[in-house]
Design an enzyme around this catalytic site. Structure first.
Site, mmCIF file in Angstrom:
data_model
loop_
_atom_site.group_PDB
_atom_site.id
_atom_site.type_symbol
_atom_site.label_atom_id
_atom_site.label_comp_id
_atom_site.label_asym_id
_atom_site.label_seq_id
_atom_site.Cartn_x
_atom_site.Cartn_y
_atom_site.Cartn_z
ATOM 1 N N SER A 26 10.880 5.881 34.695
ATOM 2 C CA SER A 26 9.648 6.231 35.371
ATOM 3 C C SER A 26 9.259 5.266 36.483
ATOM 4 O O SER A 26 8.398 5.601 37.287
ATOM 5 C CB SER A 26 8.515 6.321 34.356
ATOM 6 O OG SER A 26 8.311 5.044 33.742
ATOM 7 N N SER A 48 12.774 2.575 31.606
ATOM 8 C CA SER A 48 12.168 2.910 32.894
ATOM 9 C C SER A 48 12.279 1.873 33.995
ATOM 10 O O SER A 48 11.924 2.157 35.136
ATOM 11 C CB SER A 48 10.689 3.249 32.704
ATOM 12 O OG SER A 48 10.587 4.573 32.279
ATOM 13 N N LYS A 68 3.967 -1.154 39.946
ATOM 14 C CA LYS A 68 3.902 0.198 39.392
ATOM 15 C C LYS A 68 2.436 0.524 39.152
ATOM 16 O O LYS A 68 1.693 -0.315 38.609
ATOM 17 C CB LYS A 68 4.704 0.224 38.085
ATOM 18 C CG LYS A 68 4.877 1.579 37.446
ATOM 19 C CD LYS A 68 5.762 1.457 36.209
ATOM 20 C CE LYS A 68 6.110 2.787 35.586
ATOM 21 N NZ LYS A 68 7.034 2.648 34.449
HETATM 22 N N1 GLN Z 1 12.478 8.055 30.092
HETATM 23 C C1 GLN Z 1 11.813 7.541 28.936
HETATM 24 C C2 GLN Z 1 10.648 8.405 28.601
HETATM 25 O O1 GLN Z 1 10.446 9.357 29.246
HETATM 26 C C3 GLN Z 1 11.423 6.133 29.157
HETATM 27 C C4 GLN Z 1 10.131 5.955 29.825
HETATM 28 C C5 GLN Z 1 9.758 4.535 29.983
HETATM 29 O O2 GLN Z 1 10.549 3.621 29.749
HETATM 30 N N2 GLN Z 1 8.513 4.300 30.376
HETATM 31 O O3 GLN Z 1 9.918 8.160 27.698
#
Ligand code: GLN
Length: 469
Positions: free
Chosen positions: A142, A166, A67
């Protein structure tokens, strides 16, 4: 026969070329921000030499992608943001050093929601990522680029990061395996911060075994991260190919209420029935505080994000507006142009909950609720080996569908955030397909530092469930 588990072809160079070709053929998925073609080919040759001399590490043959918020020395690391579009780190994250020491080859950097904020991979400054099975759908986020990379065969394993789901959510959406590690298990040194008391890196792979083997290498104490834990790291392969007889499993009641897609419910319940038939003791459990999960998560993570993102000031390694005059204008213009809408929304929200007049009402209250949730989780785990739940309440959705409605988007994480708020590990594994062929994931939560239990149960499910295409 070679003793290197990850070796796929006669040479690592051949494997790297195979993946590079796949990346090229699937560029429309937009899973990569940077492909490190020359670097990967060079490294492959070095590892091939080491294999010949029998001096290669445990990950020899592994072609991995990361990532793009994990710092890689000499390879651009953008966090999916315009503000870091030209940032080339002068150092490797500690976990990248671990990968290199064991001879994994990094093939490139995966697309992500900007600064890991999102559940659909639509907020990246480098464009959205497409779901490999149906390009009109989102792959989840994400770490969407990472999940797509593995699902479409563009890399064998990818490392994603979790703050609130994510890794597990895109893994479930794309039909692959993803682990959220225990907080403190993997060093955060060199991992771009979103919310420091939540962030953790973990692998996404096609099988539980791939994920287990990579977890072992990236885990462990690191003196560069004061929150990294001293707990020893077991050989995770010993948890594979075991039965589930006598294991005590909780099933999270709240995850089967209305609001959950009926096909997800059905598939997860069938999987639980399979575990029961094989000797697991199943008991219903409840986490009444789960209903405050999303609210608490968004108060605490935005607060931490607003502090963490203050470092991107247009002065040092970030994007800078060229015309701005004076310090204030450099800050304001560079940040206004460098950050996207969702990131700005979170900075504002976070600044608000930390402001003098609202600190006690929001931030301090949020911290208290988090402590209560940790207590509730510990009590619920008493006498249990793991807790099972669907990974997501819904199937992959259409691109654009939730982009203008942040609350709807945030609710995607309703089943994942409790592991992040409480720090425990949780593994998402595929457990079925909906009628339209879209994947469904079940998550296995375990006690802190008991990743091994998630592998044991996840591996059992993977090897015993029949997923019809
Ligand atoms: N969808 C969650 C957010 O927008 C989780 C994001 C993540 O785990 N990095 O914060």
């Amino acid at each position: 026969m070679s003793s290197y588990f990850f070796l796929e072809d006669n040479s690592v160079e051949t494997t790297v070329k195979k993946y590079l070709k796949k990346i090229d053929e699937n560029s429309h998925l937009n899973a990569f921000i940077t492909v490190a073609e020359n670097y990967a080919l060079e490294q492959a040759k070095i590892v091939d030499e080491k294999i010949k001399n029998r001096t290669a590490g445990k990950l020899a043959g592994l072609v991995i992608s990361l990532k793009d918020l994990i710092c890689t020395k000499g390879i651009r690391t953008t966090a999916g943001s315009k503000i870091l579009e030209n940032f080339i780190p002068p150092y490797d994250a500690s976990l990248v050093k671990n990968l290199k020491n064991e001879d994994a080859v990094i093939i490139g950097k995966n697309n992500l929601d900007e600064f890991a904020m999102g559940s659909s991979n639509e907020t990246s400054a480098f464009g959205k990522v497409l779901h490999p099975l149906d390009n009109s759908l989102v792959p989840g986020g994400s770490s969407g680029g990472s999940a797509v990379s593995v699902a479409a065969g563009l890399s064998r394993v990818s490392l994603g990061s979790e703050t609130g789901g994510s890794i597990r959510q895109p893994a479930a959406f794309c039909g692959v395996v993803g682990l959220k590690t225990t907080y403190g298990r993997v060093s955060r040194y060199g991992v771009t911060a979103f919310a420091s008391s939540f962030d953790q890196v973990g692998p996404i792979g096609k099988t539980v075994e791939d994920v287990a083997r990579v977890t072992e290498v990236i885990s462990g104490f690191d003196k560069m991260d004061s929150t990294s834990a001293p707990n020893s790291v077991p050989d995770y392969t010993q948890f594979l190919n075991q039965d589930v007889k006598g294991l005590k499993m909780g099933v999270l009641k709240e995850c089967f209420d209305e609001g959950v897609d009926p096909e997800i419910k059905k598939s997860v319940l069938e999987t639980i029935e399979l575990l029961r038939k094989n000797g697991a003791e199943i008991k219903e459990v409840s986490l009444p505080l789960l209903k405050y999960g999303i609210a608490t998560y968004y108060i605490l993570t935005t607060a931490e994000a607003s502090a963490n993102l203050a470092r991107y000031d247009g002065i040092r390694y970030t994007y800078r507006n060229g015309e701005a005059k004076g310090l204030d204008e450099v800050y304001v213009k560079s940040r206004s142009e460098g950050f996207g809408t969702e990131v700005k929304r979170r900075i504002m929200l976070g600044t608000y909950v930390l402001s003098a007049g609202y600190y006690d009402a929001f931030y301090a209250k949020g911290q208290k609720v988090r402590t209560l949730m940790q207590k509730e989780m510990n009590e619920t785990f008493a006498g249990l080996d793991c807790i099972l739940a669907p990974t997501t309440p819904n199937l992959p959705f259409k691109a654009g569908e939730k982009l203008d409605d942040p609350l709807k988007m945030y609710l995607n994480d309703i089943f994942t955030v409790s592991a992040n708020l409480t720090g425990i590990p949780s593994l998402s594994v595929p457990c079925g397909n909906a009628k339209n062929g879209l994947p469904i994931g079940i998550q296995i939560m375990a006690k802190s530092f008991d990743e091994g239990m998630t592998f044991r149960v996840g591996d059992f499910i993977e090897k015993n469930i029949k997923i019809l295409a």
